[in-house]
Write a protein that holds these residues in place. Structure first.
Motif, mmCIF file in Angstrom:
data_model
loop_
_atom_site.group_PDB
_atom_site.id
_atom_site.type_symbol
_atom_site.label_atom_id
_atom_site.label_comp_id
_atom_site.label_asym_id
_atom_site.label_seq_id
_atom_site.Cartn_x
_atom_site.Cartn_y
_atom_site.Cartn_z
ATOM 1 N N ALA A 265 -45.687 -34.863 14.875
ATOM 2 C CA ALA A 265 -46.420 -36.012 14.350
ATOM 3 C C ALA A 265 -47.705 -35.568 13.658
ATOM 4 O O ALA A 265 -48.128 -36.164 12.662
ATOM 5 C CB ALA A 265 -46.741 -36.980 15.482
ATOM 6 N N ARG A 266 -48.293 -34.494 14.163
ATOM 7 C CA ARG A 266 -49.547 -33.988 13.590
ATOM 8 C C ARG A 266 -49.320 -33.128 12.350
ATOM 9 O O ARG A 266 -50.114 -33.167 11.407
ATOM 10 C CB ARG A 266 -50.282 -33.176 14.665
ATOM 11 N N GLU A 267 -48.233 -32.360 12.325
ATOM 12 C CA GLU A 267 -48.034 -31.353 11.276
ATOM 13 C C GLU A 267 -47.003 -31.738 10.220
ATOM 14 O O GLU A 267 -46.834 -31.026 9.234
ATOM 15 C CB GLU A 267 -47.595 -30.027 11.919
ATOM 16 N N ARG A 268 -46.306 -32.846 10.387
ATOM 17 C CA ARG A 268 -45.131 -33.155 9.549
ATOM 18 C C ARG A 268 -45.441 -33.201 8.056
ATOM 19 O O ARG A 268 -44.610 -32.821 7.237
ATOM 20 C CB ARG A 268 -44.507 -34.488 9.984
ATOM 21 N N ALA A 269 -46.638 -33.616 7.696
ATOM 22 C CA ALA A 269 -46.970 -33.721 6.277
ATOM 23 C C ALA A 269 -47.014 -32.357 5.596
ATOM 24 O O ALA A 269 -46.821 -32.255 4.378
ATOM 25 C CB ALA A 269 -48.313 -34.437 6.097
ATOM 26 N N GLN A 270 -47.247 -31.291 6.383
ATOM 27 C CA GLN A 270 -47.340 -29.944 5.817
ATOM 28 C C GLN A 270 -46.031 -29.164 5.902
ATOM 29 O O GLN A 270 -45.966 -28.019 5.457
ATOM 30 C CB GLN A 270 -48.423 -29.134 6.561
ATOM 31 N N LEU A 271 -44.989 -29.765 6.459
ATOM 32 C CA LEU A 271 -43.735 -29.045 6.700
ATOM 33 C C LEU A 271 -42.678 -29.418 5.668
ATOM 34 O O LEU A 271 -42.437 -30.599 5.412
ATOM 35 C CB LEU A 271 -43.206 -29.361 8.095
ATOM 36 N N ALA A 272 -42.037 -28.405 5.100
ATOM 37 C CA ALA A 272 -40.923 -28.632 4.182
ATOM 38 C C ALA A 272 -39.662 -28.924 4.991
ATOM 39 O O ALA A 272 -39.581 -28.608 6.186
ATOM 40 C CB ALA A 272 -40.714 -27.393 3.307
ATOM 41 N N PRO A 273 -38.645 -29.536 4.396
ATOM 42 C CA PRO A 273 -37.384 -29.746 5.112
ATOM 43 C C PRO A 273 -36.806 -28.430 5.630
ATOM 44 O O PRO A 273 -36.883 -27.398 4.954
ATOM 45 C CB PRO A 273 -36.478 -30.362 4.041
ATOM 46 N N GLY A 274 -36.256 -28.458 6.819
ATOM 47 C CA GLY A 274 -35.686 -27.258 7.415
ATOM 48 C C GLY A 274 -35.717 -27.345 8.926
ATOM 49 O O GLY A 274 -36.139 -28.352 9.500
ATOM 50 N N VAL A 275 -35.254 -26.286 9.580
ATOM 51 C CA VAL A 275 -35.222 -26.214 11.039
ATOM 52 C C VAL A 275 -36.336 -25.288 11.496
ATOM 53 O O VAL A 275 -36.442 -24.149 11.038
ATOM 54 C CB VAL A 275 -33.862 -25.701 11.542
ATOM 55 N N TYR A 276 -37.175 -25.771 12.406
ATOM 56 C CA TYR A 276 -38.351 -25.036 12.866
ATOM 57 C C TYR A 276 -38.257 -24.751 14.359
ATOM 58 O O TYR A 276 -37.795 -25.590 15.139
ATOM 59 C CB TYR A 276 -39.626 -25.849 12.603
ATOM 60 N N ASP A 277 -38.711 -23.562 14.746
ATOM 61 C CA ASP A 277 -38.831 -23.250 16.162
ATOM 62 C C ASP A 277 -40.020 -23.996 16.755
ATOM 63 O O ASP A 277 -40.995 -24.296 16.063
ATOM 64 C CB ASP A 277 -39.039 -21.747 16.371
ATOM 65 N N VAL A 278 -39.935 -24.292 18.037
ATOM 66 C CA VAL A 278 -41.077 -24.857 18.744
ATOM 67 C C VAL A 278 -42.194 -23.807 18.762
ATOM 68 O O VAL A 278 -41.941 -22.638 19.065
ATOM 69 C CB VAL A 278 -40.683 -25.240 20.186
ATOM 70 N N PRO A 279 -43.416 -24.180 18.421
ATOM 71 C CA PRO A 279 -44.506 -23.206 18.471
ATOM 72 C C PRO A 279 -44.575 -22.512 19.834
ATOM 73 O O PRO A 279 -44.422 -23.159 20.881
ATOM 74 C CB PRO A 279 -45.753 -24.064 18.216
ATOM 75 N N GLU A 280 -44.814 -21.201 19.812
ATOM 76 C CA GLU A 280 -44.765 -20.416 21.047
ATOM 77 C C GLU A 280 -45.789 -20.883 22.071
ATOM 78 O O GLU A 280 -45.545 -20.812 23.279
ATOM 79 C CB GLU A 280 -44.980 -18.931 20.723
ATOM 80 N N ASP A 281 -46.935 -21.385 21.609
ATOM 81 C CA ASP A 281 -47.948 -21.810 22.567
ATOM 82 C C ASP A 281 -47.473 -23.020 23.378
ATOM 83 O O ASP A 281 -47.852 -23.195 24.538
ATOM 84 C CB ASP A 281 -49.281 -22.103 21.883
#
Length: 411
Positions: free
Chosen positions: A360-376
């Motif tokens: 919800a916080r980062e979606r505007a900066q993300l291109a379409p695709g499959v992303y890993d969950v951030p390691e933190d």
């Protein structure tokens, strides 16, 4: 109301074993990171999922939920969620047409974000509800089968928004896939059949994290375990762990119990069914009911005896040989049992909740695709789980931190 009260009791019982997700929900209720967002979800409608839905609602989201499996819905839990203000489009035992109609009803919300378990909702969005795609800015996927489909969509440039692969976190694969699937699959099999595993030959098709967990639990109960695989590295791993590895063609002739955990279709086909011994039991722990070719089994049988035990159908083949199919070839752990223990889903759904917050916080900066969950996020879930169970771990000293980040120190 009786149904709603029963569901509330189930949800409360599950929440007792979900301290991490409960703590996240308490923070969400204060910070409201999902305020004003509409979320359409297609997940197993169980008490554990209800705790996740409550967490996201506490964060400010409006939610519509459909079931990701027609046989896994707990009707009393669904009713309790409706009483809590969450639109639930699900009912136990519906036919396939109604199952898809429920997904469409969840999508009628006009979602900003989507949560999926198997990629059916995302698939419908991209094929039948393309009018809604412009409004969807991100999603999360819960299971291996869904990730396989999503990565293919991304490779073909068909996926139109970013999706977080919640399934692929280290904590999810270790705790949920391996230990959760291992325990709940055998729980479902034993509830459906009441068989003793010790001394029987169990064939596990697939040696990913789920298959590994199933094989370990079966071996621990005294079974002789055979693994079938298409991946040479996984087959080697199984061999080095002491399992017999062979093609399904050979395993079919000796197995007493067959468990498919691959994410692919037609793992057990007509030629395998024709070679199985009298009384062999067939169970599926993969997401969709395509791993065992049930249509071929229907065609081979001259009689089908439904419900010889709850969630157990007997297929009588020419010559009198009988094969037993559990849970209609669907997910045996969620159909014949209650799925993973709540303590397992605490970690999976905590990662899911934090991934939704991040998305919800980062979606505007993300291109379409499959992303890993951030390691933190993965580490935070593990840290919170350890803290909730009273387990402490060591912390690096300043000298140790410096050593790990320097190349100048020699031996």
């Amino acid at each position: 109301m009786d149904l709603s009260d029963s569901g509330e009791r189930q949800i409360s019982w599950a929440a007792r074993s979900m301290p991490v997700l409960t703590a996240i929900g308490e923070r969400f209720a204060v910070e409201r990171p999902l305020e004003g967002l509409r979320i359409a979800a297609c997940l197993h409608v169980t008490a554990e999922t209800a705790v996740l839905m409550g967490t996201l609602k506490a964060a400010g989201a409006e939610i519509a939920l459909a079931a990701s499996n027609p046989l896994s819905t707990q009707d009393d839990v669904a009713e309790a969620l409706r009483a809590y203000g969450i639109a639930v489009h699900a009912r136990a035992g519906v036919d396939l047409a109604t199952y898809y109609r429920h997904i469409h009803q969840a999508l009628d919300l006009g979602p900003d974000l989507v949560l999926d378990d198997g990629c059916d909702l995302v698939n419908i969005l991209h094929t039948e509800r393309t009018d809604l795609l412009a409004g969807v800015s991100g999603g999360c996927e819960e299971t291996t089968t869904g990730i396989i489909r999503l990565r293919q969509m991304a490779a073909e440039k068909a996926l139109t928004f970013p999706v977080v692969a919640v399934n692929d976190t280290r904590t999810k694969r270790m705790f949920d896939n391996r230990y959760g699937t291992g325990q709940s699959t055998l729980d479902g099999i034993m509830r459906a059949t009441n068989i003793m595993l010790a001394g029987r030959t169990v064939v596990v098709a697939g040696f990913g994290f789920c298959g590994r967990g199933v094989a370990e639990r079966a071996k621990g109960l005294g079974a002789r375990v055979i693994v079938t695989e298409i991946d040479a590295v996984k087959a080697l791993d199984a061999t080095l762990q002491g399992y017999e590895v062979c093609p399904m063609e050979r395993a079919a002739t000796v197995g007493d119990l067959f468990i498919t955990v691959t994410g692919n279709r037609d793992v057990i086909r007509a030629e395998h069914l024709a070679a199985m011994k009298d009384g062999a039991i067939l169970a599926n722990a993969g997401h969709f009911d395509v791993e065992i070719d049930v249509r071929a089994l229907d065609e081979l049988a001259h009689e089908v005896r439904r419900g010889v035990r709850p969630n157990t159908d007997e297929y009588v083949l020419p010559g009198g040989r009988k094969l037993l199919l559990l849970a209609e070839g669907r997910l045996v752990n969620l159909t014949a049992a209650e799925g993973h223990p709540a303590a397992v889903m605490d970690m999976s759904f905590s990662a899911h909740a934090l991934a939704v917050e991040w998305l919800a916080r980062e979606r505007a900066q993300l291109a379409p695709g499959v992303y890993d969950v951030p390691e933190d996020i993965d580490h935070e879930v593990a840290r919170l789980k350890l803290a909730a169970t009273g387990i402490g771990i060591d912390v690096l000293t300043g000298e140790q931190q410096a050593y790990l980040h320097s190349w100048r120190a020699g031996s």
